[in-house]
Design an enzyme around this catalytic site. Structure first.
Site, PDB file in Angstrom:
ATOM      1  N   GLY A  61      45.803  38.764  46.175  1.00 20.48           N
ATOM      2  CA  GLY A  61      46.147  38.083  44.965  1.00 20.48           C
ATOM      3  C   GLY A  61      45.370  39.152  43.710  1.00 20.48           C
ATOM      4  O   GLY A  61      44.558  39.609  43.887  1.00 20.48           O
ATOM      5  N   HIS A 149      41.735  32.413  37.455  1.00 20.01           N
ATOM      6  CA  HIS A 149      41.646  33.742  36.426  1.00 20.01           C
ATOM      7  C   HIS A 149      42.241  33.613  35.147  1.00 20.01           C
ATOM      8  O   HIS A 149      41.830  34.192  34.189  1.00 20.01           O
ATOM      9  CB  HIS A 149      42.388  35.085  37.323  1.00 20.01           C
ATOM     10  CG  HIS A 149      41.482  35.676  38.030  1.00 20.01           C
ATOM     11  ND1 HIS A 149      40.109  36.311  37.736  1.00 20.01           N
ATOM     12  CD2 HIS A 149      41.492  35.857  39.569  1.00 20.01           C
ATOM     13  CE1 HIS A 149      39.424  36.923  38.790  1.00 20.01           C
ATOM     14  NE2 HIS A 149      40.107  36.491  40.045  1.00 20.01           N
TER      15      HIS A 149
HETATM   16 ZN    ZN Z   1      39.639  37.193  41.969  1.00 16.24          ZN
END
Ligand code: ZN
Length: 175
Positions: A61, A149
């Site tokens: 990811g 994030h």
């Molecule tokens: Zn990360």
């Protein structure tokens, strides 16, 4: 938490054309990414580039802030085929499960993080169509990590500190 990178891992923290993933302590990793109002060509190019970067780094990811872009776009590939999620949002969540995580922005560091066991995520796809994803297991974990994030949150903020450890995932390649 301040992470002190051991000398033998510092070579993983290079940021240049060959290593385009932003690493801690870059400020961009701590900022909140903005929603994408209208999907344009630049977003499609960004998604393509992120998939390439993720594949090369052997990640599962990647979130846009990790390539220095403060917009709400993530790519995830928990089971091979990459999925692009724009403005992803967790709309429901159930259960809790502890599992090990690492991060391409904190290479070499791993530790256990508690996450929801299953989630429903609403996101736009590359063509702007709203899609609902029902995720569990690894896929649910990866998407929760990537959405964090977008809010400037890193796994080290949620990790069970006692389980943190360093390991070089690329060590075998270097011989
Ligand atoms: Zn990360």
């Amino acid at each position: 938490m301040t992470i002190v990178v051991p000398d033998e891992f510092k070579h993983l923290y290079v940021f240049d054309d060959e290593h385009p993933v932003v690493k801690i302590p870059a400020e961009v990793l701590r900022q909140k990414a903005a929603p994408i109002e209208r999907i344009g060509k630049s977003h499609l190019a960004l998604a393509e580039n992120m998939q390439r970067v993720m594949r090369r780094a052997r990640g599962v990811g990647l979130a846009a802030p990790q390539v220095g872009v403060l917009e709400r776009l993530v790519v995830v590939a928990p089971e091979g085929r990459p999925i692009v999620m724009i403005n992803p949002e967790i709309v429901s969540a159930e259960g809790s499960v502890v599992g090990e995580e690492g991060c391409l922005s904190i290479p070499g560091l791993y530790g256990d993080v508690e996450r929801f066991e299953s989630i429903e995520v609403k996101a736009l796809d590359k063509r702007g169509r709203e899609t609902l994803y029902e995720l569990e297991g690894m896929a649910a974990r990866v998407v929760q990590h990537e959405i964090d994030h977008l809010d400037g949150v890193l796994f080290i903020d949620k990790v069970d500190v006692a389980t943190l450890h360093w390991f070089d995932p690329y060590a075998e390649d270097e011989d």
